[in-house]
Design a protein around this motif. Structure first.
Motif, short mmCIF file in Angstrom:
data_model
loop_
_atom_site.label_atom_id
_atom_site.label_comp_id
_atom_site.label_asym_id
_atom_site.label_seq_id
_atom_site.Cartn_x
_atom_site.Cartn_y
_atom_site.Cartn_z
N ARG A 1 0.84 -1.20 0.00
CA ARG A 1 0.00 0.00 0.00
C ARG A 1 0.87 1.25 0.00
O ARG A 1 0.62 2.21 -0.74
CB ARG A 1 -0.93 -0.02 1.20
CG ARG A 1 -1.79 1.22 1.31
CD ARG A 1 -2.73 1.10 2.49
NE ARG A 1 -3.35 2.38 2.78
CZ ARG A 1 -4.17 2.58 3.79
NH1 ARG A 1 -4.50 1.59 4.60
NH2 ARG A 1 -4.69 3.77 3.99
N SER A 2 1.89 1.26 0.80
CA SER A 2 2.80 2.40 0.87
C SER A 2 3.49 2.63 -0.48
O SER A 2 3.60 3.77 -0.95
CB SER A 2 3.84 2.16 1.97
OG SER A 2 4.78 3.19 1.99
N LEU A 3 3.92 1.55 -1.10
CA LEU A 3 4.59 1.66 -2.40
C LEU A 3 3.61 2.15 -3.47
O LEU A 3 3.97 2.98 -4.31
CB LEU A 3 5.20 0.32 -2.80
CG LEU A 3 6.06 0.32 -4.05
CD1 LEU A 3 7.24 1.28 -3.90
CD2 LEU A 3 6.56 -1.08 -4.35
N LEU A 4 2.37 1.66 -3.43
CA LEU A 4 1.36 2.10 -4.39
C LEU A 4 1.02 3.59 -4.20
O LEU A 4 0.79 4.30 -5.18
CB LEU A 4 0.09 1.25 -4.30
CG LEU A 4 0.23 -0.19 -4.80
CD1 LEU A 4 -1.05 -0.98 -4.52
CD2 LEU A 4 0.58 -0.23 -6.27
N GLU A 5 1.01 4.05 -2.96
CA GLU A 5 0.79 5.48 -2.72
C GLU A 5 1.93 6.31 -3.33
O GLU A 5 1.69 7.36 -3.93
CB GLU A 5 0.64 5.76 -1.22
CG GLU A 5 -0.69 5.29 -0.67
CD GLU A 5 -0.82 5.46 0.83
OE1 GLU A 5 0.21 5.66 1.53
OE2 GLU A 5 -1.97 5.38 1.32
N MET B 1 8.44 -7.09 -5.09
CA MET B 1 7.70 -7.31 -3.85
C MET B 1 6.64 -8.40 -4.00
O MET B 1 6.48 -9.24 -3.12
CB MET B 1 7.04 -6.01 -3.40
CG MET B 1 6.30 -6.10 -2.09
SD MET B 1 5.51 -4.52 -1.64
CE MET B 1 6.95 -3.48 -1.39
N ASN B 2 5.91 -8.38 -5.13
CA ASN B 2 4.80 -9.34 -5.24
C ASN B 2 4.90 -10.28 -6.44
O ASN B 2 4.05 -11.13 -6.62
CB ASN B 2 3.46 -8.61 -5.25
CG ASN B 2 3.27 -7.75 -6.49
OD1 ASN B 2 4.05 -7.81 -7.42
ND2 ASN B 2 2.23 -6.95 -6.48
N LEU C 1 -6.15 -2.05 -3.71
CA LEU C 1 -6.86 -2.26 -4.96
C LEU C 1 -7.40 -0.93 -5.50
O LEU C 1 -7.29 -0.65 -6.69
CB LEU C 1 -8.01 -3.26 -4.77
CG LEU C 1 -8.89 -3.54 -6.00
CD1 LEU C 1 -8.06 -4.10 -7.16
CD2 LEU C 1 -10.03 -4.50 -5.63
N ALA C 2 -7.94 -0.11 -4.62
CA ALA C 2 -8.42 1.20 -5.04
C ALA C 2 -7.27 2.05 -5.55
O ALA C 2 -7.40 2.75 -6.57
CB ALA C 2 -9.14 1.90 -3.89
N LEU C 3 -6.13 2.00 -4.87
CA LEU C 3 -4.95 2.73 -5.33
C LEU C 3 -4.51 2.24 -6.71
O LEU C 3 -4.19 3.03 -7.60
CB LEU C 3 -3.78 2.55 -4.35
CG LEU C 3 -3.82 3.38 -3.08
CD1 LEU C 3 -2.76 2.89 -2.10
CD2 LEU C 3 -3.62 4.86 -3.40
N TRP C 4 -4.50 0.92 -6.87
CA TRP C 4 -4.09 0.33 -8.14
C TRP C 4 -5.01 0.78 -9.28
O TRP C 4 -4.54 1.14 -10.36
CB TRP C 4 -4.05 -1.19 -8.04
CG TRP C 4 -3.61 -1.84 -9.32
CD1 TRP C 4 -4.37 -2.57 -10.16
CD2 TRP C 4 -2.32 -1.76 -9.90
NE1 TRP C 4 -3.63 -2.97 -11.24
CE2 TRP C 4 -2.35 -2.48 -11.11
CE3 TRP C 4 -1.13 -1.16 -9.53
CZ2 TRP C 4 -1.25 -2.62 -11.94
CZ3 TRP C 4 -0.02 -1.29 -10.35
CH2 TRP C 4 -0.09 -2.01 -11.55
N ASN C 5 -6.30 0.76 -9.03
CA ASN C 5 -7.25 1.22 -10.06
C ASN C 5 -7.00 2.69 -10.42
O ASN C 5 -7.09 3.08 -11.59
CB ASN C 5 -8.69 1.00 -9.61
CG ASN C 5 -9.06 -0.48 -9.60
OD1 ASN C 5 -8.52 -1.26 -10.37
ND2 ASN C 5 -9.97 -0.85 -8.72
#
Length: 150
Positions: free
Chosen positions: A5-9, A61-62, A84-88
């Motif tokens: 989540r931190s990385l996606l932000e 990471m994934n 998921l919301a960040l990814w979208n």
């Protein structure tokens, strides 16, 4: 907060900056301010390198190498609903960036075509105004009655 989540932000913030820069580039192209484009190009390169580094960290990471795989994985992780919301949001921003980049490319092509036309006009006039040919002999008529009658 999860590491993902931190990385996606971080990734979303970087792509938002990239989209803003593409919009600035578009405004600059529309205004015809070519002198500013070099600075924008340098900033774009820095952001692209940053985005590539973030993407590499995310993939390490994934293990997900495609956006579809990432989407499917996140949908299967209920605890990652915010990710998921960040990814979208990242995917939407990437689409916006792609569209802006294409439009900016068209603007550059338009400017290049206008520049080529101007060069053609100038070089044609230069050829027409030549009094002597490449062989050193007088050219046949310059198109100016004053010069031709002398």
């Amino acid at each position: 907060m999860s590491q993902l989540r931190s990385l996606l932000e971080t990734e979303k913030a970087a792509i938002e900056a990239f989209v803003a820069l593409l919009r600035e580039e578009q405004e600059t192209l529309i205004a015809g301010q070519a002198d500013v484009l070099e600075t924008i190009g340098s900033r774009k390169l820095e952001l692209v390198e940053q985005l590539n580094a973030i993407e590499a960290r995310r993939q390490a990471m994934n293990g997900m190498s495609t956006s579809q795989a990432m989407q499917a994985w996140l949908q299967g992780q209920p605890e990652e609903h915010y990710s998921l919301a960040l990814w979208n949001g990242i995917i939407d921003l990437a689409r916006t960036a792609k569209a802006l980049h294409a439009t900016n490319g068209e603007l550059v092509a338009m400017h290049l075509a206008k520049t080529a036309e101007a060069i053609d006009v100038l070089t044609q006039r230069q050829k027409e105004a030549t009094l002597y040919g490449a062989n050193g002999q007088a050219a046949s008529g310059s198109g100016s009655r004053i010069v031709d009658s002398a």
